[in-house]
Design a protein around this motif. Structure first.
Motif: not given
Lengths: 229, 229
Positions: A99, A103, A221-223, A225-226, A228, B35, B61-65, B67, B82-85, B87
């Motif tokens: 991971w 990432w 890892r953009s905060a 984002q769509a 998952a 969620p 959230e700030r780290e993009g994991l 949202h 979870l975002t893609r990252a 997940e």
DNA sequence: CGGCATCCATTTTGATACTG
DNA sequence: CAGTATCAAAATGGATGCCG
């Protein structure tokens, strides 16, 4: 000690009760490339004091993940090694590493330390078992002062600290190049062409080596984002 | 916040910098089945106060994991996903769970809490992709008040909180039986024979279900043990 | 050097009360 | 219900000293 538990009947939580404290999984990571002495461990983990290290090792020992061994001659000094249970944490540590490779491994930061053993584990994390079908080979990596070897046997890989007996290929490479290589910012072939690395031994085994590791394409890892799911 | 870093250019250490703090991986675990709202998260994780929970979610959230999302009607309330990252931390969490299933899941202890979602993830951790080749089926689990479903598509599994649309099989089962089942101390077939569980729907899909999960044989971690290598 | 105890400044956490 | 504010308890980091 270890009075702090999540108190959940859940396999993940129970595991984290055992190895979720600070430094613990990194100690396991260190031992995944072979037994290490107390001082070696402390040297690899800057910021971990002797007191906490001793406490962590005692905890791991009491829980049956680590045990003390006497290194074979000529060393003969005491060291810590993983038990079977400890060794089997390998897949979990490597999953975290995979991971991270995808990432979290942007450019090295000021202050960050690096040890070749971590990159060796990084390679192991992206070992492609399918690409190794039918391959039986022993590779030796000489990185600065450190030596590692990787034994590949038809879809399995073993990475150990220390020299190999009769390696098929020996790669000599600088620490920084090796670091970049394991982080996916360079390839072994490039490094050899550059002269930043040199390889000697069985040329066919060397050609296979180039194909064995499948590094993930780094992602940000953009905060924003769509979803998952 | 997050000033405490291992300062290592290592994929494992970088990952643990992000998700290695207390509770963080358990929050990811919770979100791996879909969620959840702030309150649901706190309810699942006894001992985690609102302050720390808020801090953790903000960090994730700030780290993009993670949202924020708005749950679809009729709920329409805010929740975390979870975002893609995030997940993709699934494999790492499941690797920890597999280890725990083998080495750490003895009898439930007094004080320990349990939620069916954890067992669902336990099942997912020991999903046998090979045993599922050619299978496309949707299973619904009704455990006490909670409902989950598992969608299997030829070697892949997805486990989600909430009812399924048109399940092939619906299993109704008590929480404790489900818990024992996921910990390997019982099997679904036994539970159905006992009357502790009932299944309705496509009988062939049900037969396949019995074969899909390969629970590890529990082991004890004795401290006195032969070297691993 | 390996291993451990002790002291202390700083962080992290756990628990509870409080606010929109 | 979602989150903030607050404070006491625990864990950590770092230095130091001791012992075999």
């Amino acid at each position: 000690m270890e009075q702090r538990t999540y108190n959940q009947y859940c396999a993940t939580a129970r595991t984290l009760d055992l190895v979720g404290e600070r430094w613990t999984l990194l100690l396991v990571r260190e031992l995944l490339t072979g037994p290490k002495r107390f001082g070696d461990l402390q040297h690899s983990l800057r910021g971990l004091g002797t007191g906490l290290l001793a406490a962590r090792m005692k905890h791991l020992e009491r829980e049956g993940l680590v045990h003390k061994v006497t290194l074979p001659p000529p060393a003969r000094t005491a060291a810590y090694a993983l038990t079977r249970a400890g060794e089997e944490l390998g897949p979990a540590v490597l999953a975290l590493a995979r991971w991270g490779l995808k990432w979290a491994m942007d450019e090295p930061r000021e202050q960050e330390t690096f040890h070749p053993g971590w990159a060796v584990l990084g390679l192991r994390a992206c070992f492609d078992a399918e690409a190794a079908t039918g391959l039986h080979a022993l590779y030796e990596f000489r990185v600065e002062e450190e030596i590692f070897h990787a034994r590949i046997d038809d879809g399995t890989i073993e990475t150990v600290h220390g020299p190999a007996q009769h390696p098929d290929v020996t790669i000599t490479i600088g620490g920084e190049v090796f670091r970049d290589l394991a982080a996916g910012r360079s390839t072994l072939a490039e490094a050899i062409n550059n002269g930043a690395a040199s390889a000697s031994g069985d040329q066919q085994a060397l050609r296979r080596l180039h194909q064995l590791f499948r590094l993930p394409r780094p992602q940000t890892r953009s905060a924003a984002q769509a979803p998952a799911s």
